[in-house]
Write a protein that holds these residues in place. Structure first.
Motif, mmCIF file in Angstrom:
data_model
loop_
_atom_site.group_PDB
_atom_site.id
_atom_site.type_symbol
_atom_site.label_atom_id
_atom_site.label_comp_id
_atom_site.label_asym_id
_atom_site.label_seq_id
_atom_site.Cartn_x
_atom_site.Cartn_y
_atom_site.Cartn_z
ATOM 1 N N ARG A 171 0.829 -1.213 0.000
ATOM 2 C CA ARG A 171 0.000 0.000 0.000
ATOM 3 C C ARG A 171 0.858 1.255 0.000
ATOM 4 N NH1 ARG A 171 -4.512 1.445 4.648
ATOM 5 N NH2 ARG A 171 -5.722 2.940 3.414
ATOM 6 N N GLN A 172 1.896 1.261 0.820
ATOM 7 C CA GLN A 172 2.746 2.436 0.907
ATOM 8 C C GLN A 172 3.592 2.619 -0.348
ATOM 9 O OE1 GLN A 172 2.360 4.722 3.159
ATOM 10 N NE2 GLN A 172 3.935 6.018 2.254
ATOM 11 N N SER A 173 3.911 1.531 -1.021
ATOM 12 C CA SER A 173 4.736 1.639 -2.228
ATOM 13 C C SER A 173 4.012 2.374 -3.350
ATOM 14 C CB SER A 173 5.164 0.244 -2.707
ATOM 15 O OG SER A 173 4.076 -0.454 -3.294
ATOM 16 N N ASP A 174 2.671 2.421 -3.295
ATOM 17 C CA ASP A 174 1.893 3.082 -4.337
ATOM 18 C C ASP A 174 1.330 4.418 -3.870
ATOM 19 O OD1 ASP A 174 0.874 3.062 -6.996
ATOM 20 O OD2 ASP A 174 -1.122 2.607 -6.217
ATOM 21 N N ALA A 175 1.772 4.874 -2.689
ATOM 22 C CA ALA A 175 1.240 6.111 -2.128
ATOM 23 C C ALA A 175 2.106 7.306 -2.540
ATOM 24 C CB ALA A 175 1.131 5.985 -0.610
ATOM 25 N N ASN A 176 1.861 8.451 -1.914
ATOM 26 C CA ASN A 176 2.493 9.691 -2.338
ATOM 27 C C ASN A 176 3.991 9.758 -2.049
ATOM 28 O OD1 ASN A 176 2.174 12.071 -3.705
ATOM 29 N ND2 ASN A 176 0.853 13.047 -2.193
ATOM 30 N N HIS A 177 4.478 8.873 -1.187
ATOM 31 C CA HIS A 177 5.923 8.773 -0.929
ATOM 32 C C HIS A 177 6.441 7.404 -1.376
ATOM 33 C CE1 HIS A 177 4.751 12.059 1.851
ATOM 34 N NE2 HIS A 177 5.980 12.490 1.677
ATOM 35 N N GLY A 178 5.804 6.840 -2.381
ATOM 36 C CA GLY A 178 6.121 5.491 -2.803
ATOM 37 C C GLY A 178 7.140 5.402 -3.933
ATOM 38 N N VAL A 179 6.977 4.387 -4.764
ATOM 39 C CA VAL A 179 7.973 4.054 -5.789
ATOM 40 C C VAL A 179 8.226 5.215 -6.744
ATOM 41 C CG1 VAL A 179 8.491 2.545 -7.745
ATOM 42 C CG2 VAL A 179 7.513 1.576 -5.653
ATOM 43 N N ARG A 180 7.156 5.827 -7.263
ATOM 44 C CA ARG A 180 7.355 6.871 -8.278
ATOM 45 C C ARG A 180 8.058 8.093 -7.679
ATOM 46 N NH1 ARG A 180 2.496 4.690 -9.317
ATOM 47 N NH2 ARG A 180 1.289 6.358 -8.328
ATOM 48 N N HIS A 181 7.668 8.487 -6.483
ATOM 49 C CA HIS A 181 8.351 9.610 -5.828
ATOM 50 C C HIS A 181 9.831 9.310 -5.647
ATOM 51 C CE1 HIS A 181 9.611 12.554 -2.903
ATOM 52 N NE2 HIS A 181 9.725 11.647 -1.949
ATOM 53 N N ASN A 182 10.157 8.151 -5.092
ATOM 54 C CA ASN A 182 11.557 7.812 -4.841
ATOM 55 C C ASN A 182 12.357 7.731 -6.134
ATOM 56 O OD1 ASN A 182 12.215 6.615 -1.749
ATOM 57 N ND2 ASN A 182 10.058 6.859 -2.266
ATOM 58 N N ALA A 183 11.754 7.200 -7.189
ATOM 59 C CA ALA A 183 12.458 7.108 -8.471
ATOM 60 C C ALA A 183 12.743 8.490 -9.045
ATOM 61 C CB ALA A 183 11.639 6.282 -9.456
ATOM 62 N N ARG A 184 11.758 9.375 -8.980
ATOM 63 C CA ARG A 184 11.987 10.731 -9.500
ATOM 64 C C ARG A 184 13.077 11.442 -8.696
ATOM 65 N NH1 ARG A 184 5.987 10.745 -10.010
ATOM 66 N NH2 ARG A 184 5.941 11.742 -7.941
ATOM 67 N N VAL A 185 13.061 11.278 -7.373
ATOM 68 C CA VAL A 185 14.094 11.900 -6.547
ATOM 69 C C VAL A 185 15.468 11.338 -6.903
ATOM 70 C CG1 VAL A 185 14.950 12.165 -4.167
ATOM 71 C CG2 VAL A 185 12.530 12.521 -4.676
ATOM 72 N N SER A 186 15.541 10.057 -7.223
ATOM 73 C CA SER A 186 16.832 9.473 -7.613
ATOM 74 C C SER A 186 17.364 10.150 -8.866
ATOM 75 C CB SER A 186 16.702 7.957 -7.826
ATOM 76 O OG SER A 186 16.167 7.633 -9.097
ATOM 77 N N LEU A 187 16.477 10.453 -9.811
ATOM 78 C CA LEU A 187 16.887 11.132 -11.043
ATOM 79 C C LEU A 187 17.350 12.555 -10.746
ATOM 80 C CD1 LEU A 187 17.106 11.436 -14.129
ATOM 81 C CD2 LEU A 187 14.670 12.030 -14.146
#
Length: 252
Positions: free
Chosen positions: A67-83
């Motif tokens: 559930r948390q992986s798809d939330a507002n601090h989840g996978v997409r957020h972390n991936a964008r921050v990595s970029l």
């Protein structure tokens, strides 16, 4: 299109205005439409990244819950921050190991969050997770980053959620060992705040300790909107991120 606004359910923007945000906050279509409509007027009409940059998409298994992986601090957020972290590291002429370590730090900085609220201490929990799984992170990166560099990246993860003026004596000492890593990760995390449902929570670059190039905020805004829209339209998270990133990188 995936229905992310069930009948009778308020969108994140409405809930934020009412101070009623839930613990887990997945993006919804109405909120994303509101974000897109409030694009800052001074942003370039044709935003782009001048170079591809490194981006690491964390596995869902790295998070405390599906559930948390798809939330507002989840996978997409972390991936964008990595970029953003990798691009900022390049912009400030850091070495290849630091660039890779910051990319990895961005990909895991929120992976131990319990929810999408303040969740004090989640940076330290993510740093502990990172230190114990450096082999996993190196495999995901596709390269071996020196242990000493990863240790400094873990120190940055540990304080990414702590304001500079709230650092403890121990945190100040750790910051002095690798200020560039801390400063870049904090800036990268800040740049993805365009996903949040109120403009008063969007990036305030005056709070950062490094310069951010003029092209990055407009591109970060566009990457949020395009990657979140693709995910709402049914694309898998890796495909949503890749497609949005390609659309903003000339020649890709």
């Amino acid at each position: 299109m995936t229905d992310r606004n069930p009948p009778g359910r308020a969108c994140l923007h409405e809930l934020a205005a009412q101070r009623r945000l839930p613990a887990h906050q997945p993006m919804d279509q109405m909120t994303l439409g509101w974000i897109s409509d409030h694009r800052p007027a001074n942003f370039d009409a044709a935003p782009s990244f001048p170079r591809p940059g490194l981006m690491l998409v964390p596995a869902r298994s790295w998070f405390l819950s599906e559930r948390q992986s798809d939330a507002n601090h989840g996978v997409r957020h972390n991936a964008r921050v990595s970029l953003y972290a990798a691009l900022l590291a390049q912009e400030h002429e850091l070495g290849a190991d630091d660039i890779a370590a910051l990319c990895a730090a961005g990909a895991v900085h929120d992976c131990r969050r319990r929810d999408d609220r303040a969740d004090p201490g989640h940076g330290q929990r993510a740093a502990t997770w990172f230190r114990r799984r450096t082999a996993t992170v190196n495999r995901a990166l596709g390269r071996e980053v020196p242990a000493a560099t990863l240790h400094r990246a873990a120190q940055a993860i540990a304080v990414h959620d702590v304001p500079y003026d709230h650092f403890t004596t121990r945190q100040k000492r750790a910051y002095r060992q690798a200020p560039h890593l801390v400063d870049v990760l904090k800036a990268a995390d800040c740049l993805d705040r365009y996903r949040l449902p109120l403009t008063r929570w969007w990036p305030d670059l005056t709070r950062l300790r490094i310069a951010v190039p003029d092209w990055l905020p407009p591109a970060a805004f566009a990457l949020v909107v395009r990657s979140e829209q693709a995910a709402l339209d049914g694309a898998t998270t890796p495909c949503a991120l890749a497609a949005a990133r390609r659309s903003l990188t000339p020649g890709q």
